[in-house]
Design an enzyme around this catalytic site. Sequence first.
Site, PDB file in Angstrom:
ATOM      1  N   CYS A 124      74.089  38.553  41.876  1.00 21.68           N
ATOM      2  CA  CYS A 124      73.035  38.827  42.855  1.00 21.68           C
ATOM      3  C   CYS A 124      72.561  40.274  42.737  1.00 21.68           C
ATOM      4  O   CYS A 124      71.354  40.548  42.702  1.00 21.68           O
ATOM      5  CB  CYS A 124      73.545  38.539  44.264  1.00 21.68           C
ATOM      6  N   CYS A 205      72.520  45.647  51.453  1.00 21.71           N
ATOM      7  CA  CYS A 205      71.905  44.389  51.848  1.00 21.71           C
ATOM      8  C   CYS A 205      72.632  43.800  53.056  1.00 21.71           C
ATOM      9  O   CYS A 205      73.853  43.932  53.186  1.00 21.71           O
ATOM     10  CB  CYS A 205      71.931  43.404  50.680  1.00 21.71           C
ATOM     11  N   CYS A 208      75.907  41.574  52.805  1.00 23.75           N
ATOM     12  CA  CYS A 208      77.078  42.182  52.168  1.00 23.75           C
ATOM     13  C   CYS A 208      77.479  43.511  52.795  1.00 23.75           C
ATOM     14  O   CYS A 208      78.224  44.289  52.194  1.00 23.75           O
ATOM     15  CB  CYS A 208      76.817  42.380  50.680  1.00 23.75           C
ATOM     16  N   CYS A 231      77.278  48.272  43.512  1.00 29.90           N
ATOM     17  CA  CYS A 231      76.297  47.218  43.229  1.00 29.90           C
ATOM     18  C   CYS A 231      76.011  47.092  41.738  1.00 29.90           C
ATOM     19  O   CYS A 231      75.538  46.056  41.288  1.00 29.90           O
ATOM     20  CB  CYS A 231      75.006  47.477  43.992  1.00 29.90           C
TER      21      CYS A 231
END
Length: 239
Positions: A124, A205, A208, A231
């Site tokens: 993602c 985000c 998360c 990330c």
Amino acid sequence: MSALAFASLDIDDYTRSLNARLQGKSTEDILRIAITELFPGQIALVSSFGAEAAVLLHLVARVDPATPVLFLETGKLFDETLAYRDLLTARLGLSDVRNLRPDPRSLAAHDEGGTLWFRDADACCRIRKVEPLERGLKPFAASINGRKRFQAATRNAIPLVEADGARLKFNPLADWGPAEIEAHFIRHDLPRHPLVAQGYPSIGCAPCTQPVQEGEDARAGRWRGSEKTECGIHGRPQK
């Protein structure tokens, strides 16, 4: 420095010499050297418009408010972050904020239902952050980011300047601590991200990111319950 001149240098040697040159200089001097002397027109600030982002955005705006600012609009951010981006952009007079979005074809192929974050967080992040940033950075020879050594054990040795492939990455706030950040907010009356008051010292985000408990690392609420700590835009997770 022209792109051609920079390309002719050994990036590791150049990084070492720059770290020696910049050691002991003020953060604003580091930014002025990077933006106006070393990489005029060839450097961008990568900003999440997160909890502490106003400090670096403010410092960069004082050097040159036309410096490109790359913002990863992942499609999974808190509404508060998007509003904060707009507020800071106007407040600081930033004239070149670029919203980098994921490729719709990648989303359709790999995350049509929008739940990839739950099934494979690294994938993602790759689609929604790493790949858009790679595209956004292509015109630039260097970038600036706001990572700090105190934020997590995985960040406690970051230098002022490091190689990022064939590009240089400046970490001008590397040695700043919470007290310096707080003092800068107060001294310059900078607006706060609205989620900070709700216990979010690090904001990514929405799916998360969780609040942080007292005594935890500032980034402990990111991908809580997993081994993931980054990330991927600052050292990519290994698959």
